[in-house]
Motif scaffolding. Sequence first.
Motif, mmCIF file in Angstrom:
data_model
loop_
_atom_site.group_PDB
_atom_site.id
_atom_site.type_symbol
_atom_site.label_atom_id
_atom_site.label_comp_id
_atom_site.label_asym_id
_atom_site.label_seq_id
_atom_site.Cartn_x
_atom_site.Cartn_y
_atom_site.Cartn_z
ATOM 1 N N ARG A 175 40.555 64.150 40.167
ATOM 2 C CA ARG A 175 40.532 62.855 39.470
ATOM 3 C C ARG A 175 41.622 61.933 39.999
ATOM 4 N NH1 ARG A 175 38.297 62.052 34.520
ATOM 5 N NH2 ARG A 175 40.177 61.055 33.754
ATOM 6 N N ASP A 211 26.265 54.135 35.003
ATOM 7 C CA ASP A 211 26.790 52.922 34.381
ATOM 8 C C ASP A 211 27.794 53.224 33.277
ATOM 9 O OD1 ASP A 211 25.651 50.933 35.686
ATOM 10 O OD2 ASP A 211 23.972 50.604 34.283
ATOM 11 N N ARG A 212 27.370 54.054 32.359
ATOM 12 C CA ARG A 212 28.119 54.238 31.132
ATOM 13 C C ARG A 212 28.150 55.684 30.686
ATOM 14 N NH1 ARG A 212 28.582 49.452 28.021
ATOM 15 N NH2 ARG A 212 28.717 47.755 29.511
ATOM 16 N N ILE A 213 29.309 56.086 30.240
ATOM 17 C CA ILE A 213 29.449 57.375 29.567
ATOM 18 C C ILE A 213 29.419 57.074 28.082
ATOM 19 C CG2 ILE A 213 30.961 59.362 29.191
ATOM 20 C CD1 ILE A 213 32.176 58.537 32.031
ATOM 21 N N GLN A 265 31.128 59.564 38.340
ATOM 22 C CA GLN A 265 30.995 58.116 38.542
ATOM 23 C C GLN A 265 31.853 57.667 39.730
ATOM 24 O OE1 GLN A 265 32.071 56.209 34.801
ATOM 25 N NE2 GLN A 265 29.930 56.040 34.193
ATOM 26 N N ALA A 266 33.080 58.174 39.769
ATOM 27 C CA ALA A 266 33.999 57.776 40.835
ATOM 28 C C ALA A 266 33.538 58.297 42.186
ATOM 29 C CB ALA A 266 35.406 58.282 40.518
ATOM 30 N N ALA A 302 30.597 56.236 43.347
ATOM 31 C CA ALA A 302 31.018 54.888 43.719
ATOM 32 C C ALA A 302 31.767 54.899 45.039
ATOM 33 C CB ALA A 302 31.908 54.292 42.621
ATOM 34 N N THR A 303 32.429 56.032 45.351
ATOM 35 C CA THR A 303 33.260 56.068 46.548
ATOM 36 C C THR A 303 32.496 56.576 47.766
ATOM 37 O OG1 THR A 303 35.110 56.570 45.089
ATOM 38 C CG2 THR A 303 35.481 56.853 47.445
ATOM 39 N N LEU A 327 41.827 58.053 38.675
ATOM 40 C CA LEU A 327 41.466 58.285 37.274
ATOM 41 C C LEU A 327 42.672 58.791 36.492
ATOM 42 C CD1 LEU A 327 37.975 59.903 37.867
ATOM 43 C CD2 LEU A 327 38.414 57.767 36.635
ATOM 44 N N TYR A 346 40.964 59.595 42.812
ATOM 45 C CA TYR A 346 40.127 58.409 42.565
ATOM 46 C C TYR A 346 40.806 57.417 41.619
ATOM 47 C CZ TYR A 346 36.544 61.250 44.746
ATOM 48 O OH TYR A 346 35.842 62.015 45.641
ATOM 49 N N GLU A 404 33.402 61.087 34.313
ATOM 50 C CA GLU A 404 34.150 60.011 34.981
ATOM 51 C C GLU A 404 34.325 60.317 36.469
ATOM 52 O OE1 GLU A 404 36.877 58.722 31.092
ATOM 53 O OE2 GLU A 404 37.819 59.705 32.800
#
Lengths: 637, 241
Positions: free
Chosen positions: B198, B79-81, B223-224, B227-228, B203, B201, B220
């Motif tokens: 990065r 969710d969060r960094i 996370q990507a 999600a992918t 980023l 994605y 990050e």
Amino acid sequence: MDVELLEIRQHMAQFPPFDSLSDDLLDEVAGQVEVGYYKAGTDILTLDQEVHDLCYIRSGAVEVYRRNGDLYNRLGEGDIFGQFSLLRNHRARFPAAALEDTLIYFIPEPVFRRLCESDVHFADFVELGRPRLEAAVEDQKKANDMMITRVRKLLTRYPVMVEATTTVQETARQISEAQASAALVLDAGGENPRYSFTDSEERLWQMCGILTDSDFRTRVVAEGLPPDTPVGRLVGKPPITIQSDESVHEAMLTMLRNNIHHLPVLHRRRPVGIVHLSDIIRYETHSSLYLVSNIYNQASPAGLAKLAPDVRAAFVRMVEEGANSQMVGSALSTIGRSFTRRLLELAEQELGPPPVPYCFMVNGSMARNEQSIVTDQDNALVLSDDFDPERHDAYFLALAQRVSDGLHACGYTYCKGEVMATNPKWRQPLAVWRGYFRDWIEDPTPERLLHSSIFFDLDSAYGEEAYVEQLQDQVARQAAKSPLFLAAMARNALNRTPPLGFFRTFVMEKNGKQNNSINLKRRGTAPMVDLIRVHALACGSSAQNSFDRLDDIGNTQLLAPGVGEKLRYALEFLAMSRIRHQMIDIQQEREPDNNIEPENVSDNERHNLKDAFQALSNAQKFLKYRYPLPSRSARSR
Amino acid sequence: MRTLRQASPRDAPSWPEYFEQRAAACRSPLLSRYFSSGTAAPTTPVGDVEMVALDLETTGLDPRRHAVVSVGAVPFTLDRIRLAERCYWVVQPTRPLSSKSVTLHRITHSEIAEAPDLERILPELFEVMAGRLVVVHFRHIERPFLDGAVKERLGEGIRFPVIDTMSLEARRHRLSLWARFRRWLRRPPVSIRLHDSRLRYGLPAYQGHHALLDALATAELLQAQIATHYRLETPVGELWS
């Protein structure tokens, strides 16, 4: 600053409202953000979800929707969202979804609150107190020329300076000769370094006082002093002065604070001039006033046409010096009216005096005193009821032709819709005009009014002003009583709608379409002016200027509290934006137009334009609801 | 279980078992405390795991010849960094610093002269790692360097499971059928370096080679990637090594 967070900090520092934060606050934000990645198509905020952060788009794109699913905004790198939910009930008012793969920096609520408390710009931007547009317009006003123009710009000549031993009579003579209104009194030598200076011949002087016109009355004549009294005896202490690089604004404050009308201006310690209060008052409108007097000095239409570049120069100067849209609009209208009057005077000199009295009527933006630098001519002739077409029309046609051609040569192009006095339909006696307005108001259809709405902005430019005043009164009296007319006008006022806003280098339409440029008149100022006109007519106002109309509307219950102010700020911002972009066109030697290209729009301007479009859009919705087309039965009654 | 076997090739106790054994056997109280905080079961959904992105900047690639210069750590979940909980240390390298690595890491000699020995930061480092699954880009740096450095100072080494964002990229771009097909066509392999990965994605491009920034960039990227290509329910056992 931790070097490692520079990456975050420098990114935020490019975008409003973070660009105005102090370094310390910016460091604090950068050190506290939380980061989240969202794949294209995934939700970032769902409706009514709890919100505890401000969302900042680091990369990617986000779409924000209204509750009903309509697109509210498309946001890109550096934009923020979620602030309204944070400021209200911590529930997402508008859901948001990633349009592209998106990286969000979440700014936790405690940090957000601190930013709101410590930075006024930030608070204004997130509309903690007043709406963002209002803050922007008020800030523009503060950045007015008086704040930035240095007082030395007002000086036209060196001060009259006399030695303390000079007689009052000789001093008065020197003041009169210089067409000044005051003199500085000097002593040779300089015991007091604060007031001493050397002149161009390296002689040391000390300023010991100032003698003004009114001093001659109060201190000399009223006291019965002889003409050979030395002026040194009249002055008590060195005068209050100002440095030449101070602002005009500061000069004005100094005068007000000390209740003085003359202020010696110094470069370091040497006097370089004296400003008078009237210099400051004259200052703002000086260049357009000068142009106007020049217009009246021209002896031929060709001479007038040569002044066209001066109009642009005056326009650029006004904008550069921070004039607001009302100042620019009324100055340009005054200039336009002056051209018109001078052309009429010249035509009368050539054609002889008019056979019957007439009034030269102007319409549209000139009548509203909202003229821009890009404008065509809209005018008409209201003739005396003694007008006999057989005998008189040849004269008035010739008159109209000269004015119309002359205006065209001065840069006021012919009206494409033929709203010009050269058109026989718009060159008629007062009684016929009364009939026109009666028909428009009593038997309106949107189609009929489409081309005649321009006549509902009307003012006299020359001649029998009373004719046009009677028409203004008639409109104000009859329009308010005709719901059908108001409904038809309202329908036409909805023909042109604003876009949603901007996204990257595009203009965003409400349906999600993207365009490369936008005509800010068609999509902004004009529909705004249209809708203000409808409300003004509904409340029986005979004002022509949109801001004056808003004043009249504000005195009624027609609009909910605060709505009028919103419209005022929105119109001011839209008009100013259009003016600024026209100025850029002129400065870059392009032909000015009403288009703005998103790549030339600064981040702040984008946000404010978006707010203005929103205000316009809301006002249009209300217009539709407020002036419905009456049902058939009501119509037949 | 292929990934698990890679991680512990011989008798293969599971990671939670390994942590339990070490917690009991360690003589260093620091290490014992770290291991007793445990690690996630391989079946835990990745969406439920507390993680920490870790990046070491070193004077070179060989743990026997080169030394650690700086350490960055950023706790996060999918969710969060949480940057507010970030840690960053510059440490005294036990082996000399070449001027090349100075420019690379944007760390100056004077900064290093004042820096503590790695041993001094170990309590804080273990604290931020405790109970969190470590995420790195290219596991052959962080794990061996940390293992070597800890062994030198405490007499015992350290091992832990890591999610390696580089090997997640490699699975896609080096081991897949498509990648083998590209290789067969003699196309250059897709770059799986942090920066290049990065960009795939969407980023942003960060200026690399700073331990904290790279740790953030790695978090990050994970996370990507999840999600992918994965789901929040994907068991960590399928991701770690």
